[in-house]
Design a protein around this motif. Structure first.
Motif, PDB file in Angstrom:
ATOM      1  N   MET A   1      32.912  26.365  41.985  1.00  9.79           N
ATOM      2  CA  MET A   1      32.704  27.645  41.340  1.00  9.79           C
ATOM      3  C   MET A   1      34.045  28.209  40.883  1.00  9.79           C
ATOM      4  SD  MET A   1      29.641  29.540  43.217  1.00  9.79           S
ATOM      5  CE  MET A   1      30.165  29.802  44.863  1.00  9.79           C
ATOM      6  N   ILE A   2      34.010  28.839  39.753  1.00  9.38           N
ATOM      7  CA  ILE A   2      35.243  29.371  39.177  1.00  9.38           C
ATOM      8  C   ILE A   2      35.728  30.605  39.933  1.00  9.38           C
ATOM      9  CG2 ILE A   2      36.205  30.452  37.095  1.00  9.38           C
ATOM     10  CD1 ILE A   2      34.609  28.552  35.457  1.00  9.38           C
ATOM     11  N   GLN A   3      34.861  31.331  40.595  1.00 10.60           N
ATOM     12  CA  GLN A   3      35.269  32.585  41.214  1.00 10.60           C
ATOM     13  C   GLN A   3      35.888  32.387  42.602  1.00 10.60           C
ATOM     14  OE1 GLN A   3      32.047  31.979  40.300  1.00 10.60           O
ATOM     15  NE2 GLN A   3      30.620  32.605  41.851  1.00 10.60           N
ATOM     16  N   ARG A   4      36.647  31.347  42.791  1.00 10.22           N
ATOM     17  CA  ARG A   4      37.349  31.122  44.046  1.00 10.22           C
ATOM     18  C   ARG A   4      38.767  31.690  43.939  1.00 10.22           C
ATOM     19  NH1 ARG A   4      37.030  24.953  44.867  1.00 10.22           N
ATOM     20  NH2 ARG A   4      38.047  25.172  42.869  1.00 10.22           N
ATOM     21  N   VAL A   5      39.407  31.872  45.073  1.00  8.74           N
ATOM     22  CA  VAL A   5      40.732  32.503  45.095  1.00  8.74           C
ATOM     23  C   VAL A   5      41.772  31.609  44.407  1.00  8.74           C
ATOM     24  CG1 VAL A   5      41.402  31.653  47.383  1.00  8.74           C
ATOM     25  CG2 VAL A   5      42.342  33.799  46.534  1.00  8.74           C
ATOM     26  N   GLN A   6      41.603  30.281  44.499  1.00 10.83           N
ATOM     27  CA  GLN A   6      42.572  29.412  43.841  1.00 10.83           C
ATOM     28  C   GLN A   6      42.495  29.527  42.324  1.00 10.83           C
ATOM     29  OE1 GLN A   6      40.378  28.403  46.136  1.00 10.83           O
ATOM     30  NE2 GLN A   6      39.573  26.377  45.693  1.00 10.83           N
ATOM     31  N   SER A   7      41.338  29.879  41.801  1.00  8.51           N
ATOM     32  CA  SER A   7      41.213  30.092  40.360  1.00  8.51           C
ATOM     33  C   SER A   7      42.035  31.301  39.923  1.00  8.51           C
ATOM     34  CB  SER A   7      39.752  30.293  39.971  1.00  8.51           C
ATOM     35  OG  SER A   7      39.002  29.144  40.284  1.00  8.51           O
ATOM     36  N   ILE A   8      42.087  32.307  40.763  1.00 11.47           N
ATOM     37  CA  ILE A   8      42.897  33.491  40.463  1.00 11.47           C
ATOM     38  C   ILE A   8      44.377  33.109  40.438  1.00 11.47           C
ATOM     39  CG2 ILE A   8      43.637  35.749  41.328  1.00 11.47           C
ATOM     40  CD1 ILE A   8      40.755  36.029  42.441  1.00 11.47           C
ATOM     41  N   PHE A   9      44.807  32.312  41.419  1.00  7.59           N
ATOM     42  CA  PHE A   9      46.198  31.892  41.457  1.00  7.59           C
ATOM     43  C   PHE A   9      46.552  31.005  40.264  1.00  7.59           C
ATOM     44  CE2 PHE A   9      45.974  32.862  46.117  1.00  7.59           C
ATOM     45  CZ  PHE A   9      46.921  33.860  46.087  1.00  7.59           C
ATOM     46  N   LEU A  10      45.633  30.137  39.865  1.00 12.64           N
ATOM     47  CA  LEU A  10      45.888  29.288  38.699  1.00 12.64           C
ATOM     48  C   LEU A  10      45.929  30.119  37.420  1.00 12.64           C
ATOM     49  CD1 LEU A  10      43.732  26.202  39.660  1.00 12.64           C
ATOM     50  CD2 LEU A  10      46.219  26.327  39.549  1.00 12.64           C
ATOM     51  N   PHE A  11      45.095  31.146  37.339  1.00 14.76           N
ATOM     52  CA  PHE A  11      45.169  32.050  36.190  1.00 14.76           C
ATOM     53  C   PHE A  11      46.505  32.784  36.168  1.00 14.76           C
ATOM     54  CE2 PHE A  11      44.583  36.240  34.267  1.00 14.76           C
ATOM     55  CZ  PHE A  11      44.241  35.851  32.975  1.00 14.76           C
ATOM     56  N   LEU A  12      46.998  33.171  37.350  1.00 10.96           N
ATOM     57  CA  LEU A  12      48.311  33.827  37.430  1.00 10.96           C
ATOM     58  C   LEU A  12      49.439  32.890  36.995  1.00 10.96           C
ATOM     59  CD1 LEU A  12      47.964  35.906  40.720  1.00 10.96           C
ATOM     60  CD2 LEU A  12      48.010  36.749  38.373  1.00 10.96           C
ATOM     61  N   VAL A 135      55.166  29.712  43.041  1.00 10.81           N
ATOM     62  CA  VAL A 135      54.578  30.212  44.289  1.00 10.81           C
ATOM     63  C   VAL A 135      53.049  30.289  44.164  1.00 10.81           C
ATOM     64  CG1 VAL A 135      54.421  32.225  45.806  1.00 10.81           C
ATOM     65  CG2 VAL A 135      56.649  31.449  44.991  1.00 10.81           C
ATOM     66  N   CYS A 136      52.558  30.792  43.034  1.00  8.40           N
ATOM     67  CA  CYS A 136      51.103  30.880  42.823  1.00  8.40           C
ATOM     68  C   CYS A 136      50.466  29.498  42.796  1.00  8.40           C
ATOM     69  CB  CYS A 136      50.801  31.623  41.526  1.00  8.40           C
ATOM     70  SG  CYS A 136      51.123  33.379  41.613  1.00  8.40           S
ATOM     71  N   ASN A 137      51.142  28.526  42.215  1.00  8.90           N
ATOM     72  CA  ASN A 137      50.626  27.157  42.179  1.00  8.90           C
ATOM     73  C   ASN A 137      50.552  26.569  43.586  1.00  8.90           C
ATOM     74  OD1 ASN A 137      49.665  25.030  40.484  1.00  8.90           O
ATOM     75  ND2 ASN A 137      51.568  23.937  40.907  1.00  8.90           N
ATOM     76  N   MET A 138      51.576  26.851  44.388  1.00  9.83           N
ATOM     77  CA  MET A 138      51.578  26.375  45.768  1.00  9.83           C
ATOM     78  C   MET A 138      50.427  27.004  46.563  1.00  9.83           C
ATOM     79  SD  MET A 138      54.419  27.007  48.696  1.00  9.83           S
ATOM     80  CE  MET A 138      53.949  28.718  48.739  1.00  9.83           C
ATOM     81  N   LEU A 139      50.205  28.296  46.362  1.00  3.20           N
ATOM     82  CA  LEU A 139      49.108  28.968  47.058  1.00  3.20           C
ATOM     83  C   LEU A 139      47.749  28.436  46.598  1.00  3.20           C
ATOM     84  CD1 LEU A 139      50.440  32.623  47.097  1.00  3.20           C
ATOM     85  CD2 LEU A 139      50.142  31.108  49.058  1.00  3.20           C
ATOM     86  N   ALA A 140      47.607  28.142  45.314  1.00  3.13           N
ATOM     87  CA  ALA A 140      46.361  27.568  44.806  1.00  3.13           C
ATOM     88  C   ALA A 140      46.099  26.222  45.465  1.00  3.13           C
ATOM     89  CB  ALA A 140      46.418  27.417  43.288  1.00  3.13           C
ATOM     90  N   ASN A 141      47.120  25.396  45.583  1.00  5.49           N
ATOM     91  CA  ASN A 141      46.947  24.099  46.245  1.00  5.49           C
ATOM     92  C   ASN A 141      46.554  24.258  47.711  1.00  5.49           C
ATOM     93  OD1 ASN A 141      47.064  22.044  44.458  1.00  5.49           O
ATOM     94  ND2 ASN A 141      49.179  21.481  44.889  1.00  5.49           N
ATOM     95  N   ARG A 142      47.120  25.248  48.342  1.00  6.94           N
ATOM     96  CA  ARG A 142      46.782  25.485  49.745  1.00  6.94           C
ATOM     97  C   ARG A 142      45.303  25.833  49.897  1.00  6.94           C
ATOM     98  NH1 ARG A 142      49.030  30.237  53.673  1.00  6.94           N
ATOM     99  NH2 ARG A 142      47.931  29.527  55.507  1.00  6.94           N
ATOM    100  N   PHE A 143      44.789  26.694  49.029  1.00  2.71           N
ATOM    101  CA  PHE A 143      43.384  27.078  49.120  1.00  2.71           C
ATOM    102  C   PHE A 143      42.450  25.948  48.686  1.00  2.71           C
ATOM    103  CE2 PHE A 143      45.227  31.371  49.187  1.00  2.71           C
ATOM    104  CZ  PHE A 143      44.593  31.852  50.319  1.00  2.71           C
ATOM    105  N   ILE A 144      42.891  25.103  47.784  1.00  2.00           N
ATOM    106  CA  ILE A 144      42.081  23.939  47.404  1.00  2.00           C
ATOM    107  C   ILE A 144      41.972  22.988  48.588  1.00  2.00           C
ATOM    108  CG2 ILE A 144      41.984  21.895  45.917  1.00  2.00           C
ATOM    109  CD1 ILE A 144      43.414  23.639  43.767  1.00  2.00           C
ATOM    110  N   ARG A 145      43.078  22.757  49.284  1.00  2.00           N
ATOM    111  CA  ARG A 145      43.041  21.907  50.480  1.00  2.00           C
ATOM    112  C   ARG A 145      42.145  22.509  51.554  1.00  2.00           C
ATOM    113  NH1 ARG A 145      48.437  22.163  51.462  1.00  2.00           N
ATOM    114  NH2 ARG A 145      49.312  21.680  49.470  1.00  2.00           N
ATOM    115  N   LYS A 146      42.179  23.827  51.672  1.00  2.00           N
ATOM    116  CA  LYS A 146      41.325  24.511  52.642  1.00  2.00           C
ATOM    117  C   LYS A 146      39.845  24.286  52.311  1.00  2.00           C
ATOM    118  CE  LYS A 146      42.402  28.806  54.998  1.00  2.00           C
ATOM    119  NZ  LYS A 146      42.793  30.192  54.806  1.00  2.00           N
ATOM    120  N   ASP A 147      39.486  24.401  51.028  1.00  2.00           N
ATOM    121  CA  ASP A 147      38.111  24.137  50.598  1.00  2.00           C
ATOM    122  C   ASP A 147      37.703  22.698  50.874  1.00  2.00           C
ATOM    123  OD1 ASP A 147      37.612  26.670  49.737  1.00  2.00           O
ATOM    124  OD2 ASP A 147      37.531  26.182  47.593  1.00  2.00           O
TER     125      ASP A 147
END
Length: 158
Positions: A1-12, A135-147
């Motif tokens: 789903m697009i409405q995940r937190v990592q999508s927000i970080f990737l948009f940033l 930093v936002c890219n790193m956080l997005a990767n972290r949340f993707i790994r969490k998922d």
């Protein structure tokens, strides 16, 4: 789903690359002559005391790299069904951003060595946006790994 937190970080990340393309990256004032240099993603411009452009050099490779990083972040947002591919795209994006920072740094260092300037100039908001994107890219990767870990743990329970 697009409405995940990592999508927000990737948009940033994509938005930060837009800021990099639109804002100044570096500014140097030569105290002796009153001339100044400004580096943007597209041009390096030399100004005289009155503020008129004396020289303008194309630095298209910085803009191309920043545009590609932003485009890759947008593509990564829509790879939510394949988290492995999304993480791979983000890792490639991280390497490209490191390359972008190195390119900007080497360009400004080369200009300073040509000028023989005492100070290194000031990095502007466009440069700092690249670091924020990292930093936002790193956080997005972290949340993707969490998922991914959550999905694997649910699969084990079944």
């Amino acid at each position: 789903m697009i409405q995940r937190v990592q999508s927000i970080f990737l948009f940033l990340v994509a938005a930060a690359m837009g800021v990099t393309l639109g804002m100044d990256l570096w500014h140097q004032v030569i105290a002796d002559s009153g001339e100044s240099f400004t580096l943007t993603a597209l041009f390096l411009e030399k100004y005289d005391n009155s503020g008129e452009v004396i020289l303008s050099e194309s630095k298209w490779y910085i803009a191309a790299l920043a545009s590609f990083v932003g485009f890759l972040a947008i593509i990564s947002i829509f790879q939510y069904r394949n988290r492995g591919r999304q993480m791979m795209l983000n890792m490639v994006n991280s390497l490209l951003m490191v390359g972008l920072v190195a390119t900007i740094f080497l360009t400004t260092n080369g200009i300073n060595s040509e000028l023989g300037a005492n100070d290194n100039g000031q990095y502007q908001i466009g440069f700092w946006a690249v670091l924020a994107a990292m930093v936002c890219n790193m956080l997005a990767n972290r949340f993707i790994r969490k998922d991914e870990a959550l999905v694997r743990s649910v699969d084990r329970i079944r």
